[in-house]
Motif scaffolding. Structure first.
Motif, mmCIF file in Angstrom:
data_model
loop_
_atom_site.group_PDB
_atom_site.id
_atom_site.type_symbol
_atom_site.label_atom_id
_atom_site.label_comp_id
_atom_site.label_asym_id
_atom_site.label_seq_id
_atom_site.Cartn_x
_atom_site.Cartn_y
_atom_site.Cartn_z
ATOM 1 N N GLU A 174 0.825 -1.209 0.000
ATOM 2 C CA GLU A 174 0.000 0.000 0.000
ATOM 3 C C GLU A 174 0.861 1.261 0.000
ATOM 4 O O GLU A 174 0.464 2.283 -0.552
ATOM 5 C CB GLU A 174 -0.932 -0.007 1.206
ATOM 6 C CG GLU A 174 -2.026 -1.067 1.111
ATOM 7 C CD GLU A 174 -2.988 -1.018 2.287
ATOM 8 O OE1 GLU A 174 -3.046 0.041 2.941
ATOM 9 O OE2 GLU A 174 -3.663 -2.031 2.542
ATOM 10 N N LYS B 256 3.663 1.400 -1.539
ATOM 11 C CA LYS B 256 4.412 1.316 -2.795
ATOM 12 C C LYS B 256 5.921 1.140 -2.566
ATOM 13 O O LYS B 256 6.734 1.591 -3.369
ATOM 14 C CB LYS B 256 4.148 2.550 -3.662
ATOM 15 C CG LYS B 256 2.683 2.676 -4.074
ATOM 16 C CD LYS B 256 2.439 3.863 -4.993
ATOM 17 C CE LYS B 256 0.966 3.939 -5.387
ATOM 18 N NZ LYS B 256 0.678 5.078 -6.273
ATOM 19 N N GLN B 257 6.267 0.461 -1.485
ATOM 20 C CA GLN B 257 7.672 0.122 -1.216
ATOM 21 C C GLN B 257 7.905 -1.305 -1.729
ATOM 22 O O GLN B 257 7.948 -2.264 -0.966
ATOM 23 C CB GLN B 257 7.961 0.234 0.286
ATOM 24 C CG GLN B 257 7.762 1.639 0.840
ATOM 25 C CD GLN B 257 8.088 1.721 2.321
ATOM 26 O OE1 GLN B 257 9.002 1.054 2.816
ATOM 27 N NE2 GLN B 257 7.335 2.545 3.041
ATOM 28 N N TYR B 258 8.047 -1.411 -3.040
ATOM 29 C CA TYR B 258 7.992 -2.721 -3.690
ATOM 30 C C TYR B 258 9.221 -3.587 -3.404
ATOM 31 O O TYR B 258 9.095 -4.802 -3.287
ATOM 32 C CB TYR B 258 7.812 -2.528 -5.200
ATOM 33 C CG TYR B 258 6.540 -1.803 -5.556
ATOM 34 C CD1 TYR B 258 5.328 -2.166 -4.971
ATOM 35 C CD2 TYR B 258 6.534 -0.739 -6.459
ATOM 36 C CE1 TYR B 258 4.158 -1.499 -5.286
ATOM 37 C CE2 TYR B 258 5.363 -0.069 -6.775
ATOM 38 C CZ TYR B 258 4.190 -0.451 -6.191
ATOM 39 O OH TYR B 258 3.024 0.204 -6.496
ATOM 40 N N ALA C 5 2.028 -4.550 -9.915
ATOM 41 C CA ALA C 5 2.509 -3.191 -9.669
ATOM 42 C C ALA C 5 3.882 -2.963 -10.282
ATOM 43 O O ALA C 5 4.194 -1.858 -10.740
ATOM 44 C CB ALA C 5 2.550 -2.921 -8.168
ATOM 45 N N GLN C 6 4.719 -3.999 -10.318
ATOM 46 C CA GLN C 6 6.079 -3.862 -10.857
ATOM 47 C C GLN C 6 6.135 -4.071 -12.372
ATOM 48 O O GLN C 6 7.208 -3.986 -12.956
ATOM 49 C CB GLN C 6 7.009 -4.854 -10.162
ATOM 50 C CG GLN C 6 7.313 -4.506 -8.712
ATOM 51 C CD GLN C 6 8.319 -5.443 -8.093
ATOM 52 O OE1 GLN C 6 8.257 -6.658 -8.266
ATOM 53 N NE2 GLN C 6 9.278 -4.891 -7.358
#
Length: 400
Positions: A168, A170-172, A202-203
Motif C-alpha cells: 500500500e 508502494k515500497q515494492y 505493480a512492478q
C-alpha cells in the motif's frame, strides 16, 4: 449430597466413640518426674485428638500466613491478565468497528500485561493494523519490530501484514523481501501468493501475473472474474512493450480465443495498433468482432479512426456499418460513427441525417460537437452556434 455424607460420617464416629467410652474401663498413667498423673483412657484419647487438631490448625494458620505474600502476587498477576485479555477483546472489536485509536490503545495495554506470547503477538498485530489505518507508519513499524521478538509462531503473520502495508505504501523492493520470507515459511499460502500477484502487477511483470493467476485460480483462491481482470491487466502490460504492428499481430494470435472475445482487450489492442501507425489493423480488430457479435461500444470506438483511414478504407467501413445499421437502427454510437464517415466522404446530407438521429437518441457531447463542426463547414452559423452552446452546457454539466 456431599455435606450429608460428611454429617452421617461424623455422627457414626461420635456413636462409635460413645460406645467405646462405655465399654472402656482402662486408665493411662503419665510420669514426668517428680510428677505422676493418672488419667482415664477415654480422657486421654480426647486430649490426644484435641492436641492433634490444635497442632494442625496452628500449622495451617502459619502456612497461610507465610504464603500470603505469594498469594497476593498471584492474585495481582491474574487480575492484570484478566484485564489484558479484556483489553485484547476490546482492541480487536474496535479495529473492526473502525475505531483505530482506541484499538491501538487497548492493544498496547494488553501487550504490557499479557503473559502468553501468542496473545502478545495478536495484540501487536492489531496495534500495527490500527496504526497503519491512521497513516502512522512510524508506530506501525515499531510494533512490527516488537513482533519479531515474539518467536517463530508469529513470524508468518508478521510477514503477511508487513507485505500488505508495504504494498500500500508502494515500497515494492521491501515488499518483495517480506513476501519471499512468507513463501519460505509456507510455500503454498494463498495469502502470500495473492500479495505476490499484486506486487508483480505493480512492478509490471505480466508473465509472473499470468502464472500466479492460474495458480490461484486452480487453488480456488480467486474467482474466475478476478482471474479475468488480472489476465486483462497483464496482457495490457505486455501490449505496452510491443514496438511494431507485426509484433502486435503475433502477440494477438497467442491470446486464447475465448479471451479475444473480451471487448475491453480488443479496444486496447485497436488503440495500440493505431498508436503504432497501423489504423487499418485497428479497424480490423474491431470490425471482426462486430461481424461475429455486435457491440455498441466497439461500434462507437470505430469512429475514432475514421479520419486516419484512406478513401478505400472509409468506403469499406461505411458499407459494413450500414449493414450493421439494418439490425441496430437505434444505436446512437453506430449512427455517430456513420456520421463521421459521411463527413470524411463529404456526404453532407447523409452526415447531417446520421448525426441528428444520433443526437435524438442520445444527446452526447461528441455528437453535438460533430454537428457544430458540420454546420460551420456548411456556413450555417446559426445552427452551428446552437450546437456549440449545447456542447458548452453538456461540458459544464459533466464537470459539475
Amino acid at each position: 449430597m456431599k455435606w450429608v455424607l460428611w454429617l452421617v460420617g461424623l455422627f457414626a464416629i461420635a456413636v462409635g466413640f460413645a460406645l467405646f467410652a462405655e465399654v472402656s474401663k482402662g486408665y493411662a498413667i503419665l510420669i514426668l518426674p517428680p510428677y505422676r498423673v493418672e488419667l482415664s483412657l477415654n480422657l486421654m484419647v480426647v486430649l490426644l485428638l484435641a492436641a492433634v487438631i490444635a497442632t494442625y490448625l496452628i500449622l495451617r494458620a502459619l502456612s497461610i500466613a507465610l504464603s500470603l505474600p505469594e498469594r497476593v502476587k498471584r492474585f495481582q498477576r491474574q487480575k492484570k491478565l484478566d484485564a489484558a485479555r479484556h483489553a485484547l477483546r476490546d482492541a480487536t472489536l474496535s479495529l473492526f468497528e473502525g475505531r483505530y485509536q482506541k484499538a491501538e490503545r487497548e492493544a498496547i495495554k494488553s501487550v504490557d500485561n499479557e503473559s502468553d506470547a501468542q496473545n502478545r503477538a495478536i495484540a501487536l498485530l492489531v496495534a500495527a493494523r490500527a496504526a497503519h489505518a491512521v497513516k502512522d507508519a512510524g508506530k506501525r513499524d515499531s510494533y512490527l519490530v516488537r513482533l519479531e521478538n515474539e518467536g517463530e509462531a508469529a513470524e508468518l503473520a508478521r510477514c503477511v501484514s508487513a507485505a500488505e502495508f508495504l504494498l500500500e505504501d508502494k515500497q515494492y523492493v521491501a515488499a518483495r523481501a517480506v513476501i519471499d520470507r512468507a513463501r519460505q515459511l509456507s510455500p503454498n499460502l494463498t495469502a502470500a501468493l495473492r500479495l505476490e500477484l499484486r506486487l508483480s502487477l505493480a512492478q509490471g511483470a505480466p508473465d509472473a501475473v499470468l502464472a500466479l493467476t492460474e495458480k490461484l485460480l486452480k487453488a480456488e483462491a480467486i474467482s474466475p472474474e478476478q482471474a479475468r481482470r488480472y489476465r486483462l491487466a497483464a496482457w495490457r502490460q505486455q501490449m505496452g512493450g510491443l514496438i511494431d504492428a507485426e509484433e502486435l499481430k503475433r502477440w494477438w494470435s497467442k491470446i486464447p480465443a475465448q479471451e479475444r472475445e473480451n471487448d475491453e482487450l480488443r479496444i486496447a489492442a485497436a488503440q495500440h495498433a493505431h498508436e503504432l501507425g497501423d489504423t487499418p489493423m485497428a479497424v480490423d480488430f474491431l470490425t471482426r468482432r462486430l461481424d461475429a457479435s455486435y457491440s455498441s461500444e466497439l461500434a462507437g470506438e470505430l469512429g475514432r479512426y475514421v479520419a486516419d483511414l484512406d478513401d478505400e478504407g472509409r468506403l469499406a467501413l461505411a458499407k459494413r456499418a450500414e449493414k450493421w445499421l439494418e439490425t441496430e437502427r437505434r444505436d446512437p454510437r453506430l449512427l455517430l460513427t456513420l456520421g463521421r464517415l459521411a463527413v470524411a466522404q463529404k456526404l453532407w446530407g447523409k452526415a447531417q441525417g446520421y448525426l441528428e438521429a444520433s443526437a435524438t437518441l442520445d444527446p452526447a457531447l461528441a455528437t453535438h460537437a460533430e454537428l457544430a463542426k458540420l454546420f460551420k463547414r456548411l456556413d450555417r452559423d446559426e445552427e452551428a452556434r446552437r450546437h456549440f452552446d449545447e456542447c458548452v452546457r453538456l461540458a459544464l454539466a459533466q464537470a459539475g
